[in-house]
Design an enzyme around this catalytic site. Structure first.
Site, mmCIF file in Angstrom:
data_model
loop_
_atom_site.group_PDB
_atom_site.id
_atom_site.type_symbol
_atom_site.label_atom_id
_atom_site.label_comp_id
_atom_site.label_asym_id
_atom_site.label_seq_id
_atom_site.Cartn_x
_atom_site.Cartn_y
_atom_site.Cartn_z
ATOM 1 N N ASP A 85 0.844 -1.206 0.000
ATOM 2 C CA ASP A 85 0.000 0.000 0.000
ATOM 3 C C ASP A 85 0.874 1.250 0.000
ATOM 4 O OD1 ASP A 85 -2.856 1.214 0.651
ATOM 5 O OD2 ASP A 85 -1.396 2.266 1.900
ATOM 6 N N TYR A 87 3.415 9.710 -0.562
ATOM 7 C CA TYR A 87 4.497 9.082 0.215
ATOM 8 C C TYR A 87 5.849 9.266 -0.494
ATOM 9 C CZ TYR A 87 0.563 6.554 2.451
ATOM 10 O OH TYR A 87 -0.610 6.220 3.076
ATOM 11 N N LYS A 115 -2.573 5.932 -4.418
ATOM 12 C CA LYS A 115 -3.683 6.856 -4.125
ATOM 13 C C LYS A 115 -3.459 8.203 -4.814
ATOM 14 C CE LYS A 115 -3.547 4.776 0.494
ATOM 15 N NZ LYS A 115 -2.168 4.634 0.924
ATOM 16 N N HIS A 120 -7.377 9.693 -1.811
ATOM 17 C CA HIS A 120 -6.677 9.690 -0.521
ATOM 18 C C HIS A 120 -7.496 10.322 0.607
ATOM 19 C CE1 HIS A 120 -2.313 9.231 1.024
ATOM 20 N NE2 HIS A 120 -3.152 9.122 2.018
HETATM 21 N N1 LIG Z 1 -5.152 6.425 3.580
HETATM 22 C C1 LIG Z 1 -4.575 7.145 4.519
HETATM 23 O O1 LIG Z 1 -4.922 8.319 4.735
HETATM 24 C C2 LIG Z 1 -3.474 6.548 5.329
HETATM 25 C C3 LIG Z 1 -3.007 7.240 6.444
HETATM 26 C C4 LIG Z 1 -1.985 6.655 7.193
HETATM 27 C C5 LIG Z 1 -1.479 5.423 6.827
HETATM 28 N N2 LIG Z 1 -1.933 4.777 5.704
HETATM 29 C C6 LIG Z 1 -1.385 3.468 5.282
HETATM 30 O O2 LIG Z 1 -1.447 2.565 6.393
HETATM 31 C C7 LIG Z 1 -0.136 2.035 6.656
HETATM 32 C C8 LIG Z 1 0.032 1.695 8.097
HETATM 33 O O3 LIG Z 1 -0.179 2.823 8.928
HETATM 34 P P1 LIG Z 1 1.000 3.621 9.671
HETATM 35 O O4 LIG Z 1 2.274 3.446 8.937
HETATM 36 O O5 LIG Z 1 0.503 4.993 9.870
HETATM 37 O O6 LIG Z 1 1.044 2.983 11.123
HETATM 38 P P2 LIG Z 1 1.114 1.515 11.784
HETATM 39 O O7 LIG Z 1 1.251 0.470 10.749
HETATM 40 O O8 LIG Z 1 -0.014 1.452 12.729
HETATM 41 O O9 LIG Z 1 2.440 1.620 12.658
HETATM 42 C C9 LIG Z 1 3.711 1.730 12.083
HETATM 43 C C10 LIG Z 1 4.708 1.994 13.223
HETATM 44 O O10 LIG Z 1 4.715 0.887 14.130
HETATM 45 C C11 LIG Z 1 6.006 0.286 14.170
HETATM 46 N N3 LIG Z 1 5.780 -1.173 14.164
HETATM 47 C C12 LIG Z 1 5.387 -1.945 13.150
HETATM 48 N N4 LIG Z 1 5.247 -3.222 13.521
HETATM 49 C C13 LIG Z 1 5.574 -3.275 14.815
HETATM 50 C C14 LIG Z 1 5.648 -4.331 15.752
HETATM 51 N N5 LIG Z 1 5.340 -5.590 15.425
HETATM 52 N N6 LIG Z 1 6.048 -4.027 17.037
HETATM 53 C C15 LIG Z 1 6.365 -2.759 17.392
HETATM 54 N N7 LIG Z 1 6.302 -1.715 16.526
HETATM 55 C C16 LIG Z 1 5.919 -1.969 15.253
HETATM 56 C C17 LIG Z 1 6.739 0.765 12.936
HETATM 57 O O11 LIG Z 1 8.133 0.886 13.197
HETATM 58 P P3 LIG Z 1 9.326 0.438 12.185
HETATM 59 O O12 LIG Z 1 8.893 0.773 10.782
HETATM 60 O O13 LIG Z 1 10.467 1.276 12.654
HETATM 61 O O14 LIG Z 1 9.549 -1.036 12.401
HETATM 62 C C18 LIG Z 1 6.129 2.147 12.740
HETATM 63 O O15 LIG Z 1 6.741 3.098 13.579
HETATM 64 C C19 LIG Z 1 0.782 3.169 6.149
HETATM 65 O O16 LIG Z 1 2.110 2.757 6.005
HETATM 66 C C20 LIG Z 1 0.088 3.533 4.882
HETATM 67 O O17 LIG Z 1 0.380 2.600 3.858
HETATM 68 C C21 LIG Z 1 -2.937 5.333 4.975
#
Ligand SMILES: NC(=O)c1ccc[n+]([C@@H]2O[C@H](COP(=O)([O-])OP(=O)(O)OC[C@H]3O[C@@H](n4cnc5c(N)ncnc54)[C@H](OP(=O)(O)O)[C@@H]3O)[C@@H](O)[C@H]2O)c1
Length: 278
Positions: free
Chosen positions: A49, A54, A79, A112
């Site tokens: 994704d 990004y 997106k 988005h």
């Molecule tokens: N459509 C939208 O508006 C929107 C908005 C936000 C996000 N997104 C999408 O959703 C995806 C996921 O959301 P997100 O990146 O915001 O947050 P997330 O996946 O909830 O959290 C990512 C964070 O958690 C850490 N992490 C991951 N796995 C872990 C584990 N098993 N134990 C401890 N820490 C862990 C990662 O660190 P490290 O990377 O340092 O390991 C990173 O700092 C995004 O990457 C993006 O593709 C979409």
């Protein structure tokens, strides 16, 4: 019930989308993203994704190519960003994303954020890309129920996916019910609440019981609810951990306990009140 990493859900047009994917927000457009994607694909992820904003679509494209897995086995999402919304700007933004990704078709193209002045025109462009076969599925992100109801007044094709902030503190039950009754799949962004939830006592307790981690409790909860989930990590060990979800099951009581963690707390912006002009 999710049994393996390649499990999919079927979108309302019949396209199968993996329930687990790798989010790549905040990954740099360089070897970090390439290596993370290659590692994820190696351990079995088949969905990535990304988004134009990004600024890592080039690295995502490189990661996909270097993964060695045939294109048709992968499910790639990107997106259209807010400043590119509207009919022609969306068509142009799509071509730019495809060039960067180095792909000749996309699996899922998403709006988005609901830019109120332009999302209907943006949707017309999404429908055109879909009709032309350039994307296998189209959808939205961050749409509340009222945005979806408004969009559907003029849409020819219903969104196949709504990607929203969703984790145990914001379980979005009402919006999930609305989407389900309108045949839209729900995809959770920030499923781990960006790491903020991982020392929550209930999740720690359940994790101990299952010999797993708090992150795995949340991701398994997503899967058992039929929610598509896309945790992001650049850490090889965590990329593996976040996919190691298929050798245990949460009981109905445990699912309910996690459901009850909801406080309607967001880590990101409310779609009714967002300010991203860049
Ligand atoms: N459509 C939208 O508006 C929107 C908005 C936000 C996000 N997104 C999408 O959703 C995806 C996921 O959301 P997100 O990146 O915001 O947050 P997330 O996946 O909830 O959290 C990512 C964070 O958690 C850490 N992490 C991951 N796995 C872990 C584990 N098993 N134990 C401890 N820490 C862990 C990662 O660190 P490290 O990377 O340092 O390991 C990173 O700092 C995004 O990457 C993006 O593709 C979409």
């Amino acid at each position: 019930m999710a049994k393996q990493i390649t499990d999919t859900c079927t979108l309302h047009n019949g396209i199968k989308m993996p329930l687990l994917g790798l989010g790549v927000y905040k990954m740099e457009d360089n070897e970090q993203a390439v290596d993370s994607i290659k590692h994820a694909v190696k351990v079995g992820y088949r969905s990535i994704d990304t988004a134009a904003i990004y600024k890592n679509e080039t690295a995502v494209g490189k990661g996909i190519k270097e993964s060695g897995v045939p294109r048709e086995e992968l499910f790639i999402t990107t997106k259209v960003w807010n400043s590119d919304q509207g009919y022609q700007p969306t068509l142009d933004a799509f071509e730019t994303s495809m060039k960067k990704l180095g792909l000749d078709y996309l699996d899922l193209y998403l709006i988005h954020w609901p830019v109120v002045e332009s999302y209907k025109e943006t949707w017309k462009a999404m429908e055109k890309l879909y009709e032309e076969g350039k994307v296998k599925a189209i959808g939205v992100c961050n749409f509340h129920q009222h945005h979806l109801e408004d969009l559907m007044k003029s849409a020819v094709i219903k969104p196949m996916v709504n990607q929203i902030e969703l984790h145990p503190l914001l379980n979005q039950q009402e919006l999930r019910d609305f989407c389900t009754s309108n045949e839209m799949a729900i995809e959770a962004w920030s499923p781990l609440a960006r790491g903020r939830l991982l020392d929550h006592p209930l999740l720690v307790e359940l994790a101990g019981k299952h010999g797993k981690t708090p992150a795995q409790m949340i991701l398994r909860w997503d899967l058992q609810h039929g929610i598509i989930t896309i945790p992001k990590s650049v850490t090889p060990r965590r990329i593996e951990e976040n996919a190691d979800l298929f050798d245990f099951e949460l009981s109905p009581e445990e699912m309910k306990l996690i459901d009850e963690m909801n406080t309607n707390e967001r880590t990101g912006q409310n779609p009714d009140n967002f300010h991203f002009d860049f």
